[in-house]
Design an enzyme around this catalytic site. Structure first.
Site, short mmCIF file in Angstrom:
data_model
loop_
_atom_site.label_atom_id
_atom_site.label_comp_id
_atom_site.label_asym_id
_atom_site.label_seq_id
_atom_site.Cartn_x
_atom_site.Cartn_y
_atom_site.Cartn_z
N VAL A 65 0.78 -1.39 -0.07
CA VAL A 65 -0.04 0.05 0.19
C VAL A 65 0.91 1.36 0.05
CG1 VAL A 65 -2.23 -1.28 1.07
CG2 VAL A 65 -0.48 -0.05 2.63
N ASN A 91 -7.27 -1.62 5.95
CA ASN A 91 -7.03 -2.24 7.14
C ASN A 91 -5.45 -2.64 7.29
OD1 ASN A 91 -7.29 -4.88 9.25
ND2 ASN A 91 -6.15 -5.69 7.54
N SER A 143 -7.10 3.03 15.54
CA SER A 143 -6.81 2.08 16.79
C SER A 143 -7.32 2.92 18.04
CB SER A 143 -5.36 2.09 16.98
OG SER A 143 -4.75 1.25 18.03
N TYR A 156 3.30 4.45 16.23
CA TYR A 156 2.18 3.98 15.91
C TYR A 156 0.84 4.82 16.20
CZ TYR A 156 -1.72 0.32 16.26
OH TYR A 156 -2.80 -0.44 15.65
N ALA A 157 0.76 5.14 17.42
CA ALA A 157 -0.33 6.29 18.15
C ALA A 157 -0.44 7.60 17.10
CB ALA A 157 -0.15 6.55 19.58
N SER A 159 0.54 7.69 13.90
CA SER A 159 0.03 7.46 12.64
C SER A 159 -1.58 7.10 12.96
CB SER A 159 0.82 6.27 12.15
OG SER A 159 0.48 4.91 12.72
N LYS A 160 -1.94 6.29 13.71
CA LYS A 160 -3.37 6.01 13.91
C LYS A 160 -4.23 7.20 14.23
CE LYS A 160 -3.18 1.76 12.88
NZ LYS A 160 -3.91 1.08 11.62
N ILE A 189 -7.26 -7.02 20.40
CA ILE A 189 -7.74 -8.49 19.58
C ILE A 189 -6.38 -9.07 19.24
CG2 ILE A 189 -8.77 -9.19 17.59
CD1 ILE A 189 -10.40 -6.48 17.77
N1 NAD Z 1 -5.21 -6.35 16.93
C1 NAD Z 1 -5.41 -5.34 17.32
O1 NAD Z 1 -6.01 -5.46 18.66
C2 NAD Z 1 -5.69 -3.93 16.70
C3 NAD Z 1 -5.78 -2.89 17.45
C4 NAD Z 1 -6.09 -1.58 16.94
C5 NAD Z 1 -5.95 -1.49 15.66
N2 NAD Z 1 -5.42 -2.58 14.91
C6 NAD Z 1 -5.26 -2.55 13.53
O2 NAD Z 1 -6.16 -3.25 12.62
C7 NAD Z 1 -5.33 -3.73 11.65
C8 NAD Z 1 -4.99 -5.04 11.43
O3 NAD Z 1 -4.52 -5.63 12.54
P1 NAD Z 1 -4.08 -7.27 12.70
O4 NAD Z 1 -3.85 -7.21 14.20
O5 NAD Z 1 -5.09 -7.76 11.97
O6 NAD Z 1 -2.64 -7.06 12.18
P2 NAD Z 1 -1.69 -8.34 11.36
O7 NAD Z 1 -0.51 -8.06 11.36
O8 NAD Z 1 -2.11 -9.57 11.85
O9 NAD Z 1 -2.07 -8.23 9.55
C9 NAD Z 1 -1.72 -6.94 9.06
C10 NAD Z 1 -2.02 -7.40 7.53
O10 NAD Z 1 -1.57 -6.36 6.75
C11 NAD Z 1 -0.63 -6.67 6.00
N3 NAD Z 1 0.34 -5.66 5.62
C12 NAD Z 1 1.30 -4.96 6.41
N4 NAD Z 1 1.87 -4.30 5.69
C13 NAD Z 1 1.42 -4.07 4.36
C14 NAD Z 1 1.79 -3.23 3.19
N5 NAD Z 1 2.59 -2.24 3.24
N6 NAD Z 1 0.93 -3.57 2.11
C15 NAD Z 1 -0.19 -4.25 2.31
N7 NAD Z 1 -0.45 -5.12 3.02
C16 NAD Z 1 0.28 -5.03 4.18
C17 NAD Z 1 -0.12 -7.79 6.67
O11 NAD Z 1 0.75 -8.57 5.48
C18 NAD Z 1 -1.06 -8.54 7.26
O12 NAD Z 1 -1.58 -9.41 6.43
C19 NAD Z 1 -4.16 -2.75 11.62
O13 NAD Z 1 -4.36 -1.32 10.84
C20 NAD Z 1 -3.89 -2.54 12.95
O14 NAD Z 1 -3.25 -1.33 13.33
C21 NAD Z 1 -5.47 -3.92 15.31
#
Ligand code: NAD
Length: 265
Positions: A65, A91, A143, A156-157, A159-160, A189
């Site tokens: 992305v 996402n 986030s 991270y914070a 950026s979000k 999660i």
């Molecule tokens: N898990 C949580 O508790 C939580 C909390 C707050 C926010 N989030 C946000 O939710 C989203 C998903 O989180 P997750 O926990 O499932 O993470 P994860 O690491 O399991 O999944 C992230 C996915 O994004 C893909 N990715 C990473 N960089 C990329 C790029 N440059 N181009 C295309 N794809 C790319 C990865 O390959 C992976 O499949 C994220 O944006 C994360 O910041 C998650």
């Protein structure tokens, strides 16, 4: 109320694993033609297998992305195949860093380039199509860190938090085309991004004690929100940040309610 997403066309970035994967399969289950974008080829192969096994309609594209020319190629191909894009879920994300005095420029850039600039570049490519349709749903992963950051999370914070203001700005710009733009704030999660479920029990309890609903969130619970935001029923919601965190820090000391409940049982 019945949410009907049948035959809509959606893109989910970072849909190869984690929350994005569950969002993608949930949309596909609802009859959405679901395009998954990810940076990891192996994840996409796995998505392709699941889609063909379950008879889901969609495509997978290897795409970073951060790479606008590759995004443009992918979007042109999707437009040619499906003729429209109804839903964009930004996402894809990474989390990493350390306290600011030891934070590297590379870590800072990585978080901002993927989490914030990636969402911007995807929107930039998709907006002309949505404008032409006079409709669309853009849904961005922010986030809980955008609301209350944790120690060592400056890259991270911020950026979000940027995703949140980007969302509001874009919502304001796209209102005239009937395109809604919202973001969501998952709380905790367990995924491969954070390894929460593998932390020592004591540390897990400490984190769970910050929640009004004292349990980890599930990927599916985020996916249900995405389905709602993508639906016709959500047509009057735009420019918001929706907190899906089990009421994290909704009150100052959430565990007091549990202590009281325990004492009464
Ligand atoms: N898990 C949580 O508790 C939580 C909390 C707050 C926010 N989030 C946000 O939710 C989203 C998903 O989180 P997750 O926990 O499932 O993470 P994860 O690491 O399991 O999944 C992230 C996915 O994004 C893909 N990715 C990473 N960089 C990329 C790029 N440059 N181009 C295309 N794809 C790319 C990865 O390959 C992976 O499949 C994220 O944006 C994360 O910041 C998650």
């Amino acid at each position: 109320m019945h949410i009907d997403l049948q035959d809509k066309v959606a893109i989910v970035t970072g849909g190869g694993r984690g929350i994005g994967r569950t969002i993608a399969t949930t949309l596909a289950q609802e009859g959405v033609k679901t395009i998954v974008i990810d940076i990891k080829a192996t994840y996409l192969e796995d998505v392709a297998d699941e889609f063909s096994e379950k008879g889901f309609e969609g495509r997978q594209y290897l795409c970073d992305v951060r790479d606008f020319s590759r995004i443009q190629e992918v979007i042109a191909d999707i437009e040619e195949v499906y003729g429209r894009i109804d839903i964009l879920v930004n996402n894809a994300g990474v989390a990493g860093g350390s306290p600011v005095d030891s934070l590297s420029e590379d870590q800072w850039d990585l978080n901002h380039d993927i989490n914030l600039k990636g969402a911007f570049l995807m929107c930039k490519a998709v907006i002309p199509i949505m404008k032409q349709q006079q409709s669309g749903r853009i849904i961005n992963a922010s986030s809980f860190a955008a609301i209350v950051p944790s120690f060592g999370s400056a890259a991270y914070a911020s950026s979000k938090a940027g995703v949140k203001q980007f969302t509001r700005t874009l919502a304001g710009e796209l209102g005239p085309w009937n395109i809604t733009v919202n973001c969501y704030a998952p709380g905790m999660i367990p995924t491969e991004m954070n390894h929460f479920a593998e932390l020592p029990q004591e540390r897990q309890q400490e984190l769970l004690n910050t929640l009004t609903l004292r349990r980890w969130g599930e990927k599916q619970e985020v996916a249900y929100l995405i389905c709602f935001l993508a639906s016709d029923q959500a047509c009057y919601i735009t420019g918001t940040l929706i907190d899906v965190s089990g009421g994290k820090l909704a009150t100052q000391i959430p565990r007091m309610a549990y202590e009281k409940a325990d004492s009464q049982s």
